[in-house]
Design a protein around this motif. Structure first.
Motif, PDB file in Angstrom:
ATOM      1  N   ALA A  11       0.826  -1.205   0.000  1.00  0.00           N
ATOM      2  CA  ALA A  11       0.000   0.000   0.000  1.00  0.00           C
ATOM      3  C   ALA A  11       0.863   1.257   0.000  1.00  0.00           C
ATOM      4  N   THR A  12       0.451   2.235  -0.805  1.00  0.00           N
ATOM      5  CA  THR A  12       1.214   3.486  -0.844  1.00  0.00           C
ATOM      6  C   THR A  12       1.205   4.190   0.510  1.00  0.00           C
ATOM      7  N   GLU A  13       0.160   3.988   1.275  1.00  0.00           N
ATOM      8  CA  GLU A  13       0.062   4.659   2.580  1.00  0.00           C
ATOM      9  C   GLU A  13       1.286   4.385   3.453  1.00  0.00           C
ATOM     10  N   THR A  14       1.816   3.173   3.372  1.00  0.00           N
ATOM     11  CA  THR A  14       2.924   2.793   4.254  1.00  0.00           C
ATOM     12  C   THR A  14       4.229   2.529   3.507  1.00  0.00           C
ATOM     13  N   LEU A  15       4.250   2.721   2.210  1.00  0.00           N
ATOM     14  CA  LEU A  15       5.456   2.485   1.428  1.00  0.00           C
ATOM     15  C   LEU A  15       6.544   3.476   1.828  1.00  0.00           C
ATOM     16  N   ASP A  16       7.739   2.954   2.117  1.00  0.00           N
ATOM     17  CA  ASP A  16       8.837   3.825   2.545  1.00  0.00           C
ATOM     18  C   ASP A  16       9.486   4.590   1.409  1.00  0.00           C
ATOM     19  N   SER A  17       9.635   3.936   0.257  1.00  0.00           N
ATOM     20  CA  SER A  17      10.335   4.573  -0.858  1.00  0.00           C
ATOM     21  C   SER A  17      10.062   3.805  -2.143  1.00  0.00           C
ATOM     22  N   ILE A  18      10.364   4.437  -3.250  1.00  0.00           N
ATOM     23  CA  ILE A  18      10.265   3.753  -4.543  1.00  0.00           C
ATOM     24  C   ILE A  18      11.300   2.632  -4.595  1.00  0.00           C
ATOM     25  N   GLU A  19      12.442   2.845  -3.969  1.00  0.00           N
ATOM     26  CA  GLU A  19      13.481   1.815  -3.927  1.00  0.00           C
ATOM     27  C   GLU A  19      12.973   0.560  -3.223  1.00  0.00           C
ATOM     28  N   GLU A  20      12.196   0.742  -2.158  1.00  0.00           N
ATOM     29  CA  GLU A  20      11.607  -0.401  -1.459  1.00  0.00           C
ATOM     30  C   GLU A  20      10.677  -1.174  -2.404  1.00  0.00           C
ATOM     31  N   LEU A  21       9.875  -0.457  -3.159  1.00  0.00           N
ATOM     32  CA  LEU A  21       8.975  -1.082  -4.118  1.00  0.00           C
ATOM     33  C   LEU A  21       9.762  -1.839  -5.189  1.00  0.00           C
ATOM     34  N   GLU A  22      10.810  -1.248  -5.682  1.00  0.00           N
ATOM     35  CA  GLU A  22      11.646  -1.902  -6.689  1.00  0.00           C
ATOM     36  C   GLU A  22      12.283  -3.178  -6.139  1.00  0.00           C
ATOM     37  N   LYS A  23      12.687  -3.156  -4.881  1.00  0.00           N
ATOM     38  CA  LYS A  23      13.269  -4.356  -4.257  1.00  0.00           C
ATOM     39  C   LYS A  23      12.237  -5.473  -4.149  1.00  0.00           C
ATOM     40  N   ILE A  24      11.008  -5.114  -3.808  1.00  0.00           N
ATOM     41  CA  ILE A  24       9.937  -6.108  -3.712  1.00  0.00           C
ATOM     42  C   ILE A  24       9.706  -6.740  -5.077  1.00  0.00           C
ATOM     43  N   PHE A  25       9.665  -5.915  -6.119  1.00  0.00           N
ATOM     44  CA  PHE A  25       9.448  -6.432  -7.472  1.00  0.00           C
ATOM     45  C   PHE A  25      10.641  -7.236  -7.974  1.00  0.00           C
ATOM     46  N   ALA A  26      11.822  -6.936  -7.482  1.00  0.00           N
ATOM     47  CA  ALA A  26      12.998  -7.718  -7.872  1.00  0.00           C
ATOM     48  C   ALA A  26      13.004  -9.082  -7.184  1.00  0.00           C
ATOM     49  N   LYS A  27      12.410  -9.156  -5.989  1.00  0.00           N
ATOM     50  CA  LYS A  27      12.447 -10.384  -5.198  1.00  0.00           C
ATOM     51  C   LYS A  27      11.322 -11.364  -5.538  1.00  0.00           C
ATOM     52  N   TYR A  28      10.138 -10.841  -5.872  1.00  0.00           N
ATOM     53  CA  TYR A  28       8.972 -11.692  -6.073  1.00  0.00           C
ATOM     54  C   TYR A  28       8.414 -11.539  -7.489  1.00  0.00           C
ATOM     55  N   PRO A  29       7.763 -12.569  -7.997  1.00  0.00           N
ATOM     56  CA  PRO A  29       7.123 -12.447  -9.315  1.00  0.00           C
ATOM     57  C   PRO A  29       6.018 -11.389  -9.257  1.00  0.00           C
ATOM     58  N   LYS A  30       5.952 -10.552 -10.281  1.00  0.00           N
ATOM     59  CA  LYS A  30       4.978  -9.445 -10.265  1.00  0.00           C
ATOM     60  C   LYS A  30       3.529  -9.929 -10.180  1.00  0.00           C
TER      61      LYS A  30
END
Length: 133
Positions: A11-30
């Motif tokens: 959720a964007t409400e609690t997302l720390d950074s775009i980098e955090e989002l990119e790491k999640i997408f790098a780790k798990y299948p979209k």
């Protein structure tokens, strides 16, 4: 994290950074990641990001998010229908959207006619206005 669930919602409400989002997408299948774009008063609702709604939409396009909850938190619980302006802003991502916030029976029918296949409903189910069985 996905050892316990098939999908995760970020959720964007609690997302720390775009980098955090990119790491999640790098780790798990979209296909196993759902991004919840939380919107309040037609602006991106996020405690840690200084981005406009359109800027975040471009991030979603860049990371190729496959499922996006578009949640108008200003309308949650109101049953007044979907936010047409918000949906129009995300028209080019329509096939990836899950619409939430203020939905009622009529708005779900309208969304279906517009090609929206997924919705997020709470109040309508709890009140009995919307039935799934």
């Amino acid at each position: 994290m996905l050892d316990f669930a098939y999908k995760i919602i970020v959720a964007t409400e609690t997302l720390d950074s775009i980098e955090e989002l990119e790491k999640i997408f790098a780790k798990y299948p979209k296909e196993r990641i759902i991004i919840s774009v939380d919107v309040k008063d037609n602006e991106l609702f996020c405690k840690n990001l200084d981005l406009t709604l359109n800027e975040f939409k471009n991030v979603l396009i860049d990371i190729d998010a496959s499922q996006i909850i578009l949640l108008d938190i200003s309308s949650v619980g109101t049953s007044k229908g979907y936010n047409e302006k918000l949906l129009n802003e995300f028209e080019d991502l329509k096939n990836r959207l899950i619409i939430g916030g203020g939905l009622n029976k009529e708005s779900i029918d309208e969304l279906e006619k517009l090609g929206i296949k997924k919705v997020l409903v709470g109040t309508g189910l709890h009140s009995g206005d919307i039935s799934i069985i």
